[in-house]
Design a protein around this motif. Sequence first.
Motif, PDB file in Angstrom:
ATOM      1  N   UNK A   9       4.468  -2.019   7.416  1.00  0.00           N
ATOM      2  CA  UNK A   9       3.927  -3.221   6.782  1.00  0.00           C
ATOM      3  C   UNK A   9       4.207  -4.451   7.629  1.00  0.00           C
TER       4      UNK A   9
ATOM      5  N   UNK B 112       3.600  -0.421  -4.135  1.00  0.00           N
ATOM      6  CA  UNK B 112       3.401  -1.714  -3.487  1.00  0.00           C
ATOM      7  C   UNK B 112       4.752  -2.345  -3.181  1.00  0.00           C
ATOM      8  N   UNK B 113       5.679  -2.287  -4.146  1.00  0.00           N
ATOM      9  CA  UNK B 113       6.978  -2.917  -3.920  1.00  0.00           C
ATOM     10  C   UNK B 113       7.757  -2.168  -2.845  1.00  0.00           C
ATOM     11  N   UNK B 114       7.385  -0.923  -2.612  1.00  0.00           N
ATOM     12  CA  UNK B 114       8.022  -0.165  -1.534  1.00  0.00           C
ATOM     13  C   UNK B 114       7.354  -0.418  -0.200  1.00  0.00           C
ATOM     14  N   UNK B 115       6.257  -1.163  -0.222  1.00  0.00           N
ATOM     15  CA  UNK B 115       5.536  -1.404   1.014  1.00  0.00           C
ATOM     16  C   UNK B 115       4.583  -0.282   1.355  1.00  0.00           C
ATOM     17  N   UNK B 116       4.485   0.712   0.477  1.00  0.00           N
ATOM     18  CA  UNK B 116       3.600   1.842   0.748  1.00  0.00           C
ATOM     19  C   UNK B 116       2.198   1.525   0.250  1.00  0.00           C
ATOM     20  N   UNK B 117       1.546   0.572   0.928  1.00  0.00           N
ATOM     21  CA  UNK B 117       0.233   0.126   0.475  1.00  0.00           C
ATOM     22  C   UNK B 117      -0.787   1.263   0.500  1.00  0.00           C
TER      23      UNK B 117
ATOM     24  N   UNK C 189      10.258  -1.754   4.897  1.00  0.00           N
ATOM     25  CA  UNK C 189       8.925  -2.269   5.210  1.00  0.00           C
ATOM     26  C   UNK C 189       8.570  -2.066   6.663  1.00  0.00           C
TER      27      UNK C 189
END
Lengths: 225, 225, 276, 211, 211
Positions: C191, D177-182, C186
Amino acid sequence: MIKLCGVSHSYDGRRFILQNIDLEVGKGQIVFIMGPNGSGKTTILKIMGLLLKPTKGRILFEDRDYWSLRERERLEIRRRVIYVHEKPLFFPGTVIENMLYPLYIRGYHREEALELINKMLEENGLINIIDKRVDELSSGTLQILSILRAMLPTPDLLLLDEPLTHLDLENQLKIIKILKQYLSMGKTLIVSTHNPLFPRRMGGRIYELNNGSLREIDPNSLKTI
Amino acid sequence: MIKLCGVSHSYDGRRFILQNIDLEVGKGQIVFIMGPNGSGKTTILKIMGLLLKPTKGRILFEDRDYWSLRERERLEIRRRVIYVHEKPLFFPGTVIENMLYPLYIRGYHREEALELINKMLEENGLINIIDKRVDELSSGTLQILSILRAMLPTPDLLLLDEPLTHLDLENQLKIIKILKQYLSMGKTLIVSTHNPLFPRRMGGRIYELNNGSLREIDPNSLKTI
Amino acid sequence: TGNWGVVRVRATTTTSLYATGLLDYLSNKYMKQHPDTRIDFMPVGSGEALRRAGDGEACLVLVHAPSLEKEYIDRGVIYYHRIFAYNYFVIVGPGNDPAHVSNATNIVDAMKKIYNAGEAGKAKFISRGDNSGTNVRELMLWKKTGLDPNDRKWYIVSGTGMGQTLVMADQMNAYTLSDKATYLKYLASNRIHNLKILYSNDTALINIYSAYLVKGCNGKELERAKGFIDFITSSRGQELIASYGVELYGEPLFYPANNKTSLADTWSKLVKGLDP
Amino acid sequence: MMDELLGIITRSIIISGTATLLASTWSIPLAYRLSHKTRAGYIRSILEALVGVPTVLIGLLLYMILCSQCPLGLLGILYTPIAIVIGEAILVTPLITAVSLYEISRVRARYGELAQSLGASDRQVMEVVLKYSIPGIIGALLMGFSRAIGELGVALIVGGNIKGYTRVMTTAIALEVSRGEYEEAILLGLLLLLIVAVIAVGLRMIRGGRD
Amino acid sequence: MMDELLGIITRSIIISGTATLLASTWSIPLAYRLSHKTRAGYIRSILEALVGVPTVLIGLLLYMILCSQCPLGLLGILYTPIAIVIGEAILVTPLITAVSLYEISRVRARYGELAQSLGASDRQVMEVVLKYSIPGIIGALLMGFSRAIGELGVALIVGGNIKGYTRVMTTAIALEVSRGEYEEAILLGLLLLLIVAVIAVGLRMIRGGRD
Ligand SMILES: Nc1ncnc2c1ncn2[C@@H]1O[C@H](COP(=O)(O)OP(=O)(O)OP(=O)(O)O)[C@@H](O)[C@H]1O
Ligand SMILES: Nc1ncnc2c1ncn2[C@@H]1O[C@H](COP(=O)(O)OP(=O)(O)OP(=O)(O)O)[C@@H](O)[C@H]1O
Ligand SMILES: [Mg+2]
Ligand SMILES: [Mg+2]
């Protein structure tokens, strides 16, 4: 052809619009139904048009009790009867689509149907509107078309609810002529109207509906405005 | 009261239903528009009823060019004009709801409006249907109601498209009587019809619409079926 | 088995592990040797991964929730336990570290600092509250401190996955416990903006990844599932794990287990709720 | 990478398209039946209430039927695209039925008696009513397709989000999303919207400009 | 436990109910504008295509606006019920607009000119059209509410599923699923359906039996 035996009808289960009505119309006959507004002309026409099941009584079509027949037989009869609404109804779309419909559902071939329609519209000077959308036509034109459409599959029993509505003089005379021709083919006509001149021109029995009962009247007893 | 100056109209931009029409109707006058089916009676009535903007020409209402006025002024004029459709139209619901509407939008108080409606329905023997749903009424009853509804807010200009349609003899005479009273109040009437007896009974000028033009005719030149 | 003679191995795993990309990486290598095999990973929550195994809907399970794993072992659902990797949980929190966690002498001290700062209104802590391996470990840590954060205003129970919990902690300037791999992931994908690792590399925070076979699975699928476990615990597989992610994140995401018996002991302690 | 994306897109369209068509085979007849004037109001309301049924719930219920020890376990369709098709078809049934009911009721009330008066059999009345309801039905199907392709729960639970097999647009988005790759997730989401919009515009050309 | 469940239920109803009402403040006027006979067909199709927009996408886009470093970060509404309300209101806008458009177009075509001929101003025409569209609009709002209360993505991403604060029915269900507690999740799901169904039946009593 068709016979009402003790027919009564109520829409709400309380007020009876028709009370114990008997009426017989033979093959090749024309019968007029007159009577004041709200007396039940449309109701009795829909009942004889087999669209509305009366609350009480029987309808005999060629001596068969229509509402106790099975669906198959009923359909067979219904194919020989057409009721024309007092307010002309059309499917959205063009004139030709609408004219095709009664033939299409009776299994006519497309070519045959088109030929019939073309002939009919040509005879009545309406061939130029064949591809028009019905929502672009005037109320009188729609009225004529709805009558012609009903005649296309030559039903044995034709019921017309105020067929001269919205028509100009010329078209009224045209419809009268067409109906006379239709009668002469041995077909049966049941017609409602408010215009006493209409039955005088056509001949045939006249009934007046009033307070739920039907009685035969003399055409000459009727006045106009 | 209202004046058409060089009015032409086409729905599709090609065929012109009305061609360069001039017509003036003064306050307190009655004018009949006759003519064959599809000649444009409904079209010209809607134009004079300020519902349809003609393709060309001007409409002067009390000498003001209606379509070049601002929305506020137009609304003010429109409040004084009512056009009654050839096919009676109603909001779904009861008779009373429908009768209230033209008064409601003009800001009448409910009590006052109810009083007016009750009086009118009572005078016409229709008080018993006041709470009926309009889809349970016969076509003739709806026709009368649509005329009465239009008269409730006493518009200065009332346009009636074939107002005798669907009516029985008695109701036709009743409407004629009511219209005469309305005229005597100084109101203006423009009426289309196919029945030559109607203008004979009412008096007033008669115009025939044909091939896009309007010309005045003699009532006695007209025949019936 | 699946279509066209391909052997499908149904594998359930936790989302956080799958999201690192390690499993696709390893299975690609494995499938080079076994082209007729396809490992179908289904990334779900830890509890869900094991539950599906219990329902017979997987042949292979890869998780990191020892006490939960033990339940399913005892029920006879999973067997052939192999530890294939480990790393450390980390306590992350706002860069200015209002609770001074980075000065903590040990894990109990760290947790107490958070608790006290929380009571003082200076800090927040987000708990995943989802019974995942991470969540179970967090609760163990609180237990060790003898403090009960439940129902405290600063103790936020979010019930979301690891990744989103990190995002929330970042946004809310809160502390949380995370597995290191997800944190690095992250961080790399931008993020996380001001969340820092404040406490880590304590054996008390060890995070052990295990693979299992599922009872009831048989035939070629079982054979290949077992083959995959053997592959990732083989010296070649362990090398792959050790080097995975180094290029991208500057440090390894996982340490190879290399069949160390000490890891098995630690695992057993964790299951019993003891200090590792 | 590009290959995988293309696979996901075609898979999504095929699965959700099939689900929509499958649902229409029972939803349209059901809507026709409910279009009688009789008191179908409550059924209609219940259908409307079910429009938003959580996709996860349908996924779970289907899982409970399809898992190996479960009633239909022997079919072996869990974790296959077929399972997703079935789940999505169930999911969109209330939406397609409730929305097409608007048009079908209106058309039936307006043209049903006309067809009958001209001699149509019950079947022919249905045919003509459905024919003139087509614009509205297409709208309902489009909404259904949009809902199906945009749903996540069913695809995740009974599909399993298996790469190259049951991974569809939404499960791929969830994974990103769960990878943080929004950003990637958003791109995929917008791509999905674009695809549905293109299909919608294509259908509109068939339907014609208004209605 | 019971307390928590009750909290989740009331929270879900309030959040999704508010979102639906909020969405209606722009969706209904928009539908009225589109109900003109002019060629609004394409806009209509696009709305239908957006009915199923992935909730996760809306959640992410909203996150990208509300996060602390983001344009509206200063509002500080991320991870609050307000954020969910906004996201769900956006989510249900295409559905409410597209569905109410069916009824509004029909009513307007049928009664618009009548109102005008009786002297109604533009505003009064709109009023009367909307009045007679109420049964259909209620249906659209019900569908919107059902969709809002049944969605997961927005509530999860911008709500955060915080116990006692932003946890709603669907996020609670998702949590149970991730725990492997499928039975509990299903129970919660059925409870949600029951709640929406009860509301639907309640509304139906206002609407009347048919339409
Ligand atoms: N669907 C209905 N529900 C309830 N009452 C109805 C319905 N249709 C007609 N009626 C009532 O039945 C009576 C007869 O109506 P009908 O339309 O048959 O009269 P009609 O003789 O055709 O009148 P008109 O000359 O005005 O056409 C009227 O009082 C009418 O209000
Ligand atoms: N909306 C429309 N679009 C296109 N053409 C139209 C439209 N409305 C009417 N027309 C055409 O305009 C002409 C005049 O129609 P209108 O309804 O004014 O005639 P009318 O004199 O009232 O006829 P009727 O006596 O039959 O009521 C007709 O040829 C009709 O087909
Ligand atoms: Mg009648
Ligand atoms: Mg006319």
